[in-house]
Design a protein around this motif. Structure first.
Motif, mmCIF file in Angstrom:
data_model
loop_
_atom_site.group_PDB
_atom_site.id
_atom_site.type_symbol
_atom_site.label_atom_id
_atom_site.label_comp_id
_atom_site.label_asym_id
_atom_site.label_seq_id
_atom_site.Cartn_x
_atom_site.Cartn_y
_atom_site.Cartn_z
ATOM 1 N N ASP A 11 1.136 -1.229 -0.197
ATOM 2 C CA ASP A 11 -0.477 0.050 0.057
ATOM 3 C C ASP A 11 0.984 0.820 0.150
ATOM 4 O O ASP A 11 1.565 1.474 1.124
ATOM 5 C CB ASP A 11 -0.792 -0.254 1.041
ATOM 6 N N GLU A 12 0.985 2.227 -1.204
ATOM 7 C CA GLU A 12 1.872 2.979 -1.509
ATOM 8 C C GLU A 12 1.640 4.018 -0.412
ATOM 9 O O GLU A 12 2.148 5.535 0.305
ATOM 10 C CB GLU A 12 1.678 3.073 -2.611
ATOM 11 N N ASP A 13 0.190 4.083 0.131
ATOM 12 C CA ASP A 13 0.497 5.226 0.866
ATOM 13 C C ASP A 13 0.980 5.103 2.631
ATOM 14 O O ASP A 13 0.858 6.131 3.673
ATOM 15 C CB ASP A 13 -1.334 5.251 1.251
ATOM 16 N N LEU A 24 16.373 4.192 -0.975
ATOM 17 C CA LEU A 24 15.211 3.195 -1.178
ATOM 18 C C LEU A 24 14.242 2.566 -1.847
ATOM 19 O O LEU A 24 14.030 2.387 -2.813
ATOM 20 C CB LEU A 24 16.055 1.962 -0.454
ATOM 21 N N PHE A 25 13.811 3.909 -1.512
ATOM 22 C CA PHE A 25 12.279 4.252 -2.283
ATOM 23 C C PHE A 25 12.157 4.668 -3.463
ATOM 24 O O PHE A 25 11.363 4.399 -3.788
ATOM 25 C CB PHE A 25 11.195 5.179 -0.705
ATOM 26 N N TYR A 31 7.169 -3.219 -5.801
ATOM 27 C CA TYR A 31 4.922 -3.598 -6.394
ATOM 28 C C TYR A 31 4.086 -3.234 -5.331
ATOM 29 O O TYR A 31 3.810 -3.261 -4.100
ATOM 30 C CB TYR A 31 5.338 -5.140 -6.221
ATOM 31 N N PHE A 32 3.523 -1.629 -5.934
ATOM 32 C CA PHE A 32 2.617 -1.129 -5.229
ATOM 33 C C PHE A 32 2.208 -1.366 -6.225
ATOM 34 O O PHE A 32 0.645 -1.510 -6.173
ATOM 35 C CB PHE A 32 2.834 0.707 -5.393
ATOM 36 N N ASP A 33 1.791 -0.736 -7.903
ATOM 37 C CA ASP A 33 0.110 -0.886 -8.833
ATOM 38 C C ASP A 33 1.266 -2.104 -10.023
ATOM 39 O O ASP A 33 0.645 -3.071 -9.830
ATOM 40 C CB ASP A 33 -0.157 -0.094 -9.309
ATOM 41 N N ILE A 63 5.217 -7.870 9.847
ATOM 42 C CA ILE A 63 5.705 -6.879 10.195
ATOM 43 C C ILE A 63 6.652 -6.260 9.419
ATOM 44 O O ILE A 63 7.248 -5.132 9.430
ATOM 45 C CB ILE A 63 6.509 -7.388 11.789
ATOM 46 N N ALA A 64 7.196 -7.523 8.152
ATOM 47 C CA ALA A 64 8.112 -6.838 7.411
ATOM 48 C C ALA A 64 7.372 -5.522 6.559
ATOM 49 O O ALA A 64 8.573 -4.133 6.371
ATOM 50 C CB ALA A 64 7.691 -7.180 5.908
ATOM 51 N N ASN A 65 6.663 -4.835 6.889
ATOM 52 C CA ASN A 65 6.093 -3.201 6.403
ATOM 53 C C ASN A 65 6.479 -2.726 7.018
ATOM 54 O O ASN A 65 6.606 -1.380 6.678
ATOM 55 C CB ASN A 65 4.378 -3.115 6.063
ATOM 56 N N ASP A 66 6.800 -2.529 8.377
ATOM 57 C CA ASP A 66 7.237 -1.427 9.380
ATOM 58 C C ASP A 66 8.819 -1.788 8.868
ATOM 59 O O ASP A 66 9.498 -0.582 9.638
ATOM 60 C CB ASP A 66 7.028 -2.156 11.327
#
Length: 166
Positions: A11-13, A24-25, A31-33, A63-66
């Protein structure tokens, strides 16, 4: 095999933190879209679910998203290296299915010369990662980073608190 079906996009938001242009961002293909082209990537980031099997009525957590929120802040200026983030691995109906998925993905990336970085909470994915890396080689170099290196000298070294037998 198309591995896209094994991953959920991010989720890009959730990652809008005002990252600098050299982080890195912005320098990775995330993989967003659109699923990134991993065929020529030097490094592929894979998020794994906190629990390896689907629980009925419970959405998987990562937790990978954090971890990514901090990872994406890192500066990266090596333009000759290509980094992709494949998103989060979808858990299978059983733990064995999830391990098999991870093994297949790591094996495919390894065959293409791509280094896999697997981020998540649980150590239970280590065997799937090692199987994917060792399928065509007798020599294996692996680095595992964790808050605590758990080692158990008994033969019962399979629980999460003491998973590494030596």
């Amino acid at each position: 095999m198309s591995i896209k079906i094994l991953f959920d996009p991010l989720d890009e938001d959730a990652f809008e933190y005002g990252y600098q242009s050299n982080t890195l961002f912005f320098t990775s293909h995330i993989y967003f879209d659109i699923f990134p082209d991993y065929a020529k990537a030097s490094v592929a980031i894979i998020g794994v679910p906190d629990l390896p099997a689907l629980s009925e009525g419970v959405a998987p957590t990562y937790i990978a998203n954090d971890i990514r929120k901090e990872l994406y802040k890192m500066s990266f200026s090596m333009k000759e290296q290509s980094i992709v983030d494949l998103g989060n691995l979808r858990p299978g109906p059983t733990s064995e299915d999830t391990y098999r998925r991870l093994t297949e993905v790591v094996e495919l990336l390894s065959d293409k010369g791509t280094l896999s970085i697997i981020i998540g909470k649980s150590q239970v994915y280590t065997l799937g990662q090692i199987k994917g890396l060792s399928h065509n080689s007798d020599l294996l170099n692996i680095l595992i980073a964790d808050a605590v290196m758990d080692m158990d000298t008994s033969l019962e070294a399979t629980v999460e608190q003491s998973w590494l037998d030596h």
